[in-house]
Scaffold this motif. Structure first.
Motif, PDB file in Angstrom:
ATOM      1  N   LEU A   1       1.859   4.025  16.972  1.00  0.00           N
ATOM      2  CA  LEU A   1       0.843   5.047  16.719  1.00  0.00           C
ATOM      3  C   LEU A   1      -0.505   4.634  17.287  1.00  0.00           C
ATOM      4  N   GLN A   2      -0.785   3.334  17.246  1.00  0.00           N
ATOM      5  CA  GLN A   2      -2.057   2.844  17.787  1.00  0.00           C
ATOM      6  C   GLN A   2      -2.127   3.095  19.295  1.00  0.00           C
TER       7      GLN A   2
ATOM      8  N   LYS B   1      -1.548  10.276  10.958  1.00  0.00           N
ATOM      9  CA  LYS B   1      -0.347   9.472  10.750  1.00  0.00           C
ATOM     10  C   LYS B   1      -0.685   7.997  10.601  1.00  0.00           C
ATOM     11  N   VAL B   2      -1.650   7.514  11.387  1.00  0.00           N
ATOM     12  CA  VAL B   2      -2.063   6.109  11.298  1.00  0.00           C
ATOM     13  C   VAL B   2      -2.661   5.832   9.928  1.00  0.00           C
ATOM     14  N   ARG B   3      -3.513   6.737   9.457  1.00  0.00           N
ATOM     15  CA  ARG B   3      -4.136   6.550   8.145  1.00  0.00           C
ATOM     16  C   ARG B   3      -3.102   6.526   7.034  1.00  0.00           C
ATOM     17  N   THR B   4      -2.134   7.444   7.085  1.00  0.00           N
ATOM     18  CA  THR B   4      -1.127   7.462   6.024  1.00  0.00           C
ATOM     19  C   THR B   4      -0.246   6.226   6.076  1.00  0.00           C
TER      20      THR B   4
ATOM     21  N   ARG C   1      -2.202   3.431   4.524  1.00  0.00           N
ATOM     22  CA  ARG C   1      -2.270   3.613   3.083  1.00  0.00           C
ATOM     23  C   ARG C   1      -0.955   3.215   2.427  1.00  0.00           C
ATOM     24  N   ARG C   2       0.167   3.601   3.049  1.00  0.00           N
ATOM     25  CA  ARG C   2       1.485   3.229   2.539  1.00  0.00           C
ATOM     26  C   ARG C   2       1.669   1.716   2.526  1.00  0.00           C
ATOM     27  N   GLU C   3       1.233   1.073   3.609  1.00  0.00           N
ATOM     28  CA  GLU C   3       1.370  -0.387   3.714  1.00  0.00           C
ATOM     29  C   GLU C   3       0.544  -1.094   2.637  1.00  0.00           C
ATOM     30  N   GLU C   4      -0.682  -0.649   2.422  1.00  0.00           N
ATOM     31  CA  GLU C   4      -1.533  -1.247   1.387  1.00  0.00           C
ATOM     32  C   GLU C   4      -0.924  -1.039   0.006  1.00  0.00           C
ATOM     33  N   HIS C   5      -0.393   0.131  -0.226  1.00  0.00           N
ATOM     34  CA  HIS C   5       0.217   0.417  -1.515  1.00  0.00           C
ATOM     35  C   HIS C   5       1.430  -0.479  -1.752  1.00  0.00           C
ATOM     36  N   ARG C   6       2.224  -0.671  -0.694  1.00  0.00           N
ATOM     37  CA  ARG C   6       3.410  -1.515  -0.799  1.00  0.00           C
ATOM     38  C   ARG C   6       3.025  -2.969  -1.067  1.00  0.00           C
TER      39      ARG C   6
END
Length: 67
Positions: free
Chosen positions: A7-8, A47-50, A53-58
Motif C-alpha cells: 500500500l505504501q 487503506k493504509v490508515r486502517t 490501526r489494525r496493527e496497533e490494536h493487535r
C-alpha cells in the motif's frame, strides 16, 4: 500471478502521478483524470490508515495477554 505491491508503494506512486498531472494541466479542477487519481490516492491512504490501526490494536492485545 504478479506480485502485489504494498500500500505504501501504491500511495507514493499515486502521489507522484498526481503532482505530475497537476504540473502539466492547465485546468486542474476540471480535469477528470486528476480527479480520479486523487480519488484512488485517498482510497489507498484510507487503506493504509486502517491497516496501521489494525496493527496497533493487535499489538496492544498481545501485550495485554502476555501480562
Amino acid at each position: 500471478m504478479a506480485k502485489r505491491r504494498s500500500l505504501q508503494e501504491d500511495a507514493t506512486s499515486l502521489k507522484a502521478k498526481v503532482t505530475k498531472s497537476l504540473a502539466s494541466s492547465d485546468n486542474p479542477e476540471g480535469d477528470s483524470a486528476i480527479r480520479s487519481l486523487r480519488k484512488r490516492l485517498r482510497r489507498v491512504q484510507r487503506k493504509v490508515r486502517t491497516a496501521k490501526r489494525r496493527e496497533e490494536h493487535r499489538k496492544s492485545k498481545k501485550v495485554g495477554a502476555e501480562a
